[in-house]
Scaffold this motif. Structure first.
Motif, PDB file in Angstrom:
ATOM      1  N   GLY A 263      75.950  45.457   1.379  1.00 27.11           N
ATOM      2  CA  GLY A 263      74.642  44.916   1.741  1.00 27.11           C
ATOM      3  C   GLY A 263      74.151  45.557   3.021  1.00 27.11           C
ATOM      4  N   SER A 264      73.993  44.755   4.059  1.00 29.28           N
ATOM      5  CA  SER A 264      73.501  45.246   5.352  1.00 29.28           C
ATOM      6  C   SER A 264      74.612  45.458   6.362  1.00 29.28           C
ATOM      7  N   SER A 265      75.834  45.563   5.896  1.00 31.38           N
ATOM      8  CA  SER A 265      76.945  45.767   6.819  1.00 31.38           C
ATOM      9  C   SER A 265      77.794  46.956   6.359  1.00 31.38           C
ATOM     10  N   TRP A 266      78.610  47.434   7.282  1.00 28.46           N
ATOM     11  CA  TRP A 266      79.555  48.521   7.005  1.00 28.46           C
ATOM     12  C   TRP A 266      80.936  48.073   7.442  1.00 28.46           C
ATOM     13  N   GLN A 267      81.954  48.447   6.658  1.00 26.79           N
ATOM     14  CA  GLN A 267      83.338  48.199   7.066  1.00 26.79           C
ATOM     15  C   GLN A 267      84.126  49.498   6.930  1.00 26.79           C
TER      16      GLN A 267
END
Length: 240
Positions: free
Chosen positions: A171-175
Motif C-alpha cells: 500500500g503506502s508503506s515499504w518494508q
C-alpha cells in the motif's frame, strides 16, 4: 513552470519533476542526481530523502533508557538522520548518502553510509549498503554540488550481494530487511559477523530502523538500538 511543493505531495510518492526543473548555474546542473524515471527504486529513494529525527520517541522514553549505549544493556538515544539523494554516477542512478548525528542536527556524526537502489524484475527494490573506507572527506557534504561524482566502489566497503535489503511495497508503506543467516560480512574491525537490518517506511510518515551485528558464537557485536527500533519522523522534506 512552477514546481509543486513536496509538502503537498504524499510523502511516499513524492515526485520531483527533475526534467522540467531549471538548473541554477552549470555546477547545479552537473551535480544533480540522475533524472527520475518513476521506478520503484526512485519512489523509495525520494520517500527516504530529507531530515529525520526521533526526538518525539526520545522525549517519551523512560529515564532508564537514556543511558550510554552498550552491547548488552537496553538504551535509547537521540538521533538526527539526514538522507541526501546524490549524484554518484560511478555507483548508479539512484544513490543516497546518509549522515546521522547524535543529539541534534549539528551534533557529532554517528553514522555515514551509502545506499544504492535498483528495481528488481518482480517490482521489489534491492538496496545495497556501504560503509566508507574513509568517511571524513564527505562529512557535512550531502548537499554540496559535485561532492560524490568521483565516488566509486574502491572508496567503500563492499559487502556480499546477499546483504542487500529487499524492499517490498505494501500500500503506502515499504518494508525492507536482511538477516544474519543470509548476510555475512567482515567488519572494519576484522571480525566476521552476520547483519540483521530492518527498515520500514510507514504510511503515517514515520520510519522504523533497527540493525545488529551477530558474531559466530551468537553474541552481538552491536545493536542499534537494542530492543525498540528507532522511530524517526520526517522533520524537513528534501527539496530539489
Amino acid at each position: 513552470m512552477q514546481k509543486q511543493s513536496s509538502k503537498n505531495v504524499p510523502w511516499v510518492g513524492r515526485a520531483r519533476h527533475w526534467l522540467g526543473a531549471s538548473c541554477l548555474g552549470l555546477a547545479a546542473c552537473a551535480s544533480a542526481p540522475a533524472p527520475r524515471d518513476g521506478s520503484p527504486a526512485d519512489a523509495l529513494a525520494d520517500a527516504l530523502a530529507g531530515q529525520w529525527s526521533n526526538a518525539a520517541q526520545y522525549a517519551a522514553a523512560p529515564a532508564a533508557l537514556k543511558v550510554a549505549a552498550s552491547v548488552d544493556g537496553d538504551w535509547m538515544d537521540l538521533q538526527h538522520a539526514a538522507f541526501h539523494r546524490v549524484d554518484a554516477p560511478l555507483l548508479g542512478d539512484t544513490v543516497l548518502y546518509l549522515e546521522w548525528r547524535s543529539g541534534a542536527a549539528d551534533g557529532p556524526i554517528s553514522r555515514q553510509r551509502i545506499w544504492r537502489f535498483t528495481t528488481a524484475t518482480d517490482g521489489s527494490v534491492q538496496m545495497a549498503f556501504h560503509a566508507f573506507v574513509d568517511a571524513a572527506p564527505y562529512a557535512g557534504r550531502g548537499d554540496t554540488a559535485g561532492a560524490f561524482t568521483a565516488l566509486d566502489l574502491a572508496a567503500l566497503r563492499v559487502y556480499p550481494e546477499p546483504c542487500a535489503l529487499r524492499f517490498v511495497r505494501d500500500g503506502s508503506s515499504w518494508q525492507g530487511a536482511v538477516s544474519a543467516a543470509r548476510c555475512r560480512i567482515t567488519a572494519a574491525s576484522g571480525r566476521q559477523m552476520g547483519i540483521n537490518a530492518q527498515v520500514e517506511l510507514r504510511a503515517d510518515g514515520s520510519m522504523l530502523y533497527q540493525e545488529s551485528g551477530e558474531l559466530a558464537d551468537g553474541r552481538f557485536a552491536f545493536r542499534v538500538p537494542p530492543t525498540e527500533p528507532y522511530r524517526f519522523v520526517l522533520a524537513v522534506p528534501a527539496t530539489d
